[in-house]
Design a protein around this motif. Structure first.
Motif, mmCIF file in Angstrom:
data_model
loop_
_atom_site.group_PDB
_atom_site.id
_atom_site.type_symbol
_atom_site.label_atom_id
_atom_site.label_comp_id
_atom_site.label_asym_id
_atom_site.label_seq_id
_atom_site.Cartn_x
_atom_site.Cartn_y
_atom_site.Cartn_z
ATOM 1 N N ALA A 79 0.808 -1.217 0.000
ATOM 2 C CA ALA A 79 0.000 0.000 0.000
ATOM 3 C C ALA A 79 0.849 1.278 0.000
ATOM 4 C CB ALA A 79 -0.964 -0.008 1.194
ATOM 5 N N PRO A 80 1.937 1.361 0.799
ATOM 6 C CA PRO A 80 2.763 2.587 0.736
ATOM 7 C C PRO A 80 3.335 2.835 -0.656
ATOM 8 C CG PRO A 80 3.284 1.323 2.711
ATOM 9 C CD PRO A 80 2.393 0.447 1.866
ATOM 10 N N LEU A 81 3.708 1.758 -1.352
ATOM 11 C CA LEU A 81 4.228 1.909 -2.711
ATOM 12 C C LEU A 81 3.130 2.386 -3.658
ATOM 13 C CD1 LEU A 81 6.375 1.484 -4.928
ATOM 14 C CD2 LEU A 81 5.606 -0.897 -5.066
ATOM 15 N N ARG A 82 1.956 1.770 -3.582
ATOM 16 C CA ARG A 82 0.852 2.147 -4.489
ATOM 17 C C ARG A 82 0.455 3.600 -4.288
ATOM 18 N NH1 ARG A 82 -0.681 -3.141 -3.122
ATOM 19 N NH2 ARG A 82 -2.091 -2.400 -1.486
ATOM 20 N N ARG A 83 0.474 4.055 -3.045
ATOM 21 C CA ARG A 83 0.103 5.451 -2.754
ATOM 22 C C ARG A 83 1.016 6.423 -3.505
ATOM 23 N NH1 ARG A 83 2.649 8.551 1.261
ATOM 24 N NH2 ARG A 83 1.537 10.452 1.876
ATOM 25 N N VAL A 84 2.317 6.168 -3.477
ATOM 26 C CA VAL A 84 3.256 7.075 -4.125
ATOM 27 C C VAL A 84 3.234 6.886 -5.642
ATOM 28 C CG1 VAL A 84 5.664 7.798 -4.248
ATOM 29 C CG2 VAL A 84 4.693 7.104 -2.060
ATOM 30 N N ARG A 85 3.163 5.649 -6.106
ATOM 31 C CA ARG A 85 3.200 5.398 -7.549
ATOM 32 C C ARG A 85 1.956 5.951 -8.242
ATOM 33 N NH1 ARG A 85 6.852 2.068 -10.046
ATOM 34 N NH2 ARG A 85 5.306 1.349 -11.551
ATOM 35 N N ASP A 86 0.821 5.949 -7.565
ATOM 36 C CA ASP A 86 -0.377 6.563 -8.152
ATOM 37 C C ASP A 86 -0.136 8.053 -8.422
ATOM 38 O OD1 ASP A 86 -1.706 4.173 -8.105
ATOM 39 O OD2 ASP A 86 -2.934 4.631 -6.349
ATOM 40 N N ALA A 87 0.555 8.712 -7.489
ATOM 41 C CA ALA A 87 0.865 10.127 -7.684
ATOM 42 C C ALA A 87 1.871 10.306 -8.817
ATOM 43 C CB ALA A 87 1.405 10.729 -6.386
ATOM 44 N N MET A 129 4.343 23.571 -2.780
ATOM 45 C CA MET A 129 3.208 23.444 -1.874
ATOM 46 C C MET A 129 2.509 24.787 -1.693
ATOM 47 S SD MET A 129 4.694 20.833 1.053
ATOM 48 C CE MET A 129 4.777 19.066 0.742
ATOM 49 N N ARG A 130 3.295 25.872 -1.718
ATOM 50 C CA ARG A 130 2.723 27.205 -1.523
ATOM 51 C C ARG A 130 2.189 27.778 -2.829
ATOM 52 N NH1 ARG A 130 7.808 29.511 2.081
ATOM 53 N NH2 ARG A 130 7.276 28.453 4.055
ATOM 54 N N ASN A 131 2.942 27.560 -3.900
ATOM 55 C CA ASN A 131 2.588 28.157 -5.195
ATOM 56 C C ASN A 131 2.708 27.110 -6.300
ATOM 57 O OD1 ASN A 131 2.402 31.055 -4.283
ATOM 58 N ND2 ASN A 131 4.558 30.673 -3.780
ATOM 59 N N PRO A 132 1.713 26.257 -6.453
ATOM 60 C CA PRO A 132 1.794 25.216 -7.484
ATOM 61 C C PRO A 132 1.806 25.815 -8.882
ATOM 62 C CG PRO A 132 -0.400 25.283 -6.500
ATOM 63 C CD PRO A 132 0.457 26.180 -5.676
ATOM 64 N N GLY A 133 2.456 25.077 -9.795
ATOM 65 C CA GLY A 133 2.524 25.513 -11.179
ATOM 66 C C GLY A 133 2.154 24.381 -12.121
ATOM 67 N N GLN A 134 2.624 24.462 -13.349
ATOM 68 C CA GLN A 134 2.351 23.426 -14.349
ATOM 69 C C GLN A 134 3.598 22.555 -14.511
ATOM 70 O OE1 GLN A 134 -0.834 23.267 -15.708
ATOM 71 N NE2 GLN A 134 -1.181 24.894 -14.210
ATOM 72 N N ASP A 135 3.935 21.842 -13.440
ATOM 73 C CA ASP A 135 5.170 21.069 -13.437
ATOM 74 C C ASP A 135 4.961 19.771 -12.665
ATOM 75 O OD1 ASP A 135 5.441 21.853 -10.615
ATOM 76 O OD2 ASP A 135 6.057 23.793 -11.417
ATOM 77 N N PHE A 136 5.966 18.917 -12.724
ATOM 78 C CA PHE A 136 5.859 17.591 -12.115
ATOM 79 C C PHE A 136 5.583 17.638 -10.608
ATOM 80 C CE2 PHE A 136 7.921 13.941 -10.053
ATOM 81 C CZ PHE A 136 7.236 12.893 -10.637
ATOM 82 N N PRO A 137 6.336 18.410 -9.797
ATOM 83 C CA PRO A 137 6.036 18.436 -8.360
ATOM 84 C C PRO A 137 4.621 18.910 -8.061
ATOM 85 C CG PRO A 137 8.151 19.487 -8.813
ATOM 86 C CD PRO A 137 7.492 19.258 -10.128
ATOM 87 N N SER A 138 4.145 19.915 -8.783
ATOM 88 C CA SER A 138 2.795 20.437 -8.538
ATOM 89 C C SER A 138 1.741 19.394 -8.872
ATOM 90 C CB SER A 138 2.566 21.708 -9.359
ATOM 91 O OG SER A 138 3.504 22.702 -9.029
ATOM 92 N N TYR A 139 1.961 18.649 -9.952
ATOM 93 C CA TYR A 139 1.008 17.603 -10.323
ATOM 94 C C TYR A 139 1.021 16.462 -9.308
ATOM 95 C CZ TYR A 139 0.712 19.947 -14.880
ATOM 96 O OH TYR A 139 0.528 20.858 -15.889
ATOM 97 N N MET A 140 2.197 16.153 -8.743
ATOM 98 C CA MET A 140 2.250 15.131 -7.702
ATOM 99 C C MET A 140 1.455 15.563 -6.475
ATOM 100 S SD MET A 140 5.905 13.172 -7.391
ATOM 101 C CE MET A 140 5.168 11.902 -6.374
ATOM 102 N N LEU A 141 1.615 16.808 -6.098
ATOM 103 C CA LEU A 141 0.897 17.320 -4.924
ATOM 104 C C LEU A 141 -0.601 17.396 -5.181
ATOM 105 C CD1 LEU A 141 3.447 20.086 -3.924
ATOM 106 C CD2 LEU A 141 2.750 18.143 -2.487
ATOM 107 N N ALA A 142 -0.977 17.709 -6.424
ATOM 108 C CA ALA A 142 -2.406 17.725 -6.746
ATOM 109 C C ALA A 142 -2.990 16.324 -6.641
ATOM 110 C CB ALA A 142 -2.613 18.282 -8.153
ATOM 111 N N ALA A 143 -2.198 15.308 -7.013
ATOM 112 C CA ALA A 143 -2.681 13.930 -6.935
ATOM 113 C C ALA A 143 -2.730 13.435 -5.500
ATOM 114 C CB ALA A 143 -1.772 13.016 -7.763
#
Length: 443
Positions: free
Chosen positions: A90-98, A204-218
């Protein structure tokens, strides 16, 4: 596993181990005893495990848990980042889904982000080719590993991560220093970890159109530390693997006329798939640990023993490789270069696309490329995991379509590609990074 024989010809070492021990062999990895799995069916069984027998969790490494791995063991840093690469269930699936959600906009060609990334990758490739060839006239020499294949994926990944331009150049240089494991690698790694932590906080404070922001959105529940551990995997794994794939593809094209024909026929992704089969960039994968005693081959592997699966060894298994036509332009997709099962590579399409752009642009800009060394004398980086060239020296001749005196109507050798952008449309060089790349050309 780290010997001159293995560096120069791992296939001969695999063959000798297979003849002596069968599909599973006991090997020494810098003083640590490890089981190396060479059989195709055995490797596939381990990678595809869904029942929890073959764990990636370091807590299941018996000798490490009991303090028998020396703290100065050279490969320890590779196992110290507690990222999803060392998780199960489950910990792996949680991160891989993002990961899946964050990569999707960049791997789906119908998405605007994927199209923008492809345009950027083509421009980066053209810029690098311009730098490595400037001052050479129409004929010159270059190291296509250091001057082209290694920087290109890191440039793309910097764009994915969403760093500001100047900071991205500094991060690029620190990634390079860390991957080279030189005297300044420890300081570079520390700065890199600090940079990705700052990046995670910023997104986390200012999301954009990039990989980290999309991970946080997921997954908005990610902590800063979790994000930093995942973000550092992108340049470390995807960058180096893609660079190796680019180099290995170039070499295969230059030494194999059947592969060169497939490039001229415009089926570059078939060429890349073939290279992933015959010379996978990740030759061996990081450890698995059985949670129970397992009979495999001629041996019983005890619970908690480190097991390294060899993708390259599996591909050379006669039970798999004997049925492959070495002259076929189209090759099997049943290879294991991208893994299978819960840890299968999620960036396969991205790595393949970057490689396709790199190789296509290179063979369009140059009308002729030849190796500066015999293929069997090319220097390989000593690594138990990666099959990567230390350098790829070539002599090149610029295509007439891309030289000042060339005929503007000349047709490049690769079909269906646009010509390089004119110099007036290029962005100004980024000081630290481009001075570094220009220095490589002078060296």
């Amino acid at each position: 596993m780290l010997t001159r024989d293995y560096d120069s010809s791992p296939s001969l070492v695999h063959e000798r181990l297979r003849d002596t021990y069968g599909p599973v062999a006991p090997v020494d990895l810098l003083g640590v005893p490890v089981w190396l799995v060479l059989g195709y069916s055995e490797v596939r069984e381990i990678l595809g495990d869904q029942g929890g027998i073959w764990s990636k969790r370091l807590a299941n490494w018996r000798d490490r848990a009991e303090g028998r791995i020396p703290p100065e063991w050279p490969l320890s840093p590779a196992f110290e980042v507690n990222s999803s690469a060392f998780q199960d269930g489950a910990p792996l699936r949680r991160v891989r889904d993002a990961w899946t959600s964050a990569l999707a906009p960049f791997q789906d060609h119908t998405h605007v982000q994927s199209q923008a990334l492809e345009r950027a990758a083509k421009k980066y490739a053209d810029d690098l080719i311009t730098v490595l060839s400037e001052g050479s006239g129409t004929v010159g020499w270059a190291d296509l590993s250091a001057q082209f294949a290694r920087p290109l994926p890191l440039m793309v990944i910097n764009r994915l991560l969403g760093f500001e331009s100047a900071q991205g150049d500094d991060v690029f240089m620190d990634i390079w220093r860390m991957l080279d494991a030189g005297p300044d690698a420890a300081e570079a790694t520390h700065r890199l970890l600090s940079s990705v932590v700052d990046l995670a906080v910023t997104k986390m404070r200012n999301p954009g159109q990039d990989f980290p922001s999309y991970m946080l959105a997921a997954n908005p529940d990610f902590t800063v530390d979790e994000m930093a551990r995942e973000l550092i995997m992108l340049p470390v794994l995807t960058g180096d693997v893609t660079a190796s794939l680019i180099c290995n593809t170039i070499v295969e094209i230059l030494v194999n006329p059947h592969v060169r024909a497939s490039l001229n026929d415009g089926i570059i992704e078939e060429t890349i798939n073939r290279v992933a089969l015959v010379n996978p960039p990740m030759a061996n994968l990081t450890f698995r640990f059985p949670t129970v005693d397992v009979k495999m081959g001629r041996f019983v592997i005890a619970a908690g023993d480190p097991v390294m699966v060899s993708v390259a060894g599996a591909h050379a298994d006669p039970a798999f490789g004997a049925a492959i036509d070495p002259h076929a332009i189209r090759s099997t997709r049943a290879h294991l270069a991208w893994g299978v099962g819960p840890h299968r590579c999620q960036g396969q399409r991205l790595a393949t696309r970057i490689t396709a752009i790199a190789v296509s642009r290179l063979f369009e800009r140059f009308s002729r490329i030849r190796l500066a060394l015999p293929a069997d004398q090319l220097p390989w980086r000593p690594s138990p995991f990666l099959r990567a060239l230390r350098s790829l020296p070539v002599q090149f001749e610029l295509s007439q379509a891309h030289t000042p005196s060339g005929n503007a109507g000349s047709r490049p050798i690769s079909q269906g590609r646009s010509q390089a952008p004119a110099p007036q449309h290029q962005e100004p060089p980024r000081s630290a990074l481009w001075r570094f790349l220009q220095g490589l050309r002078r060296q």
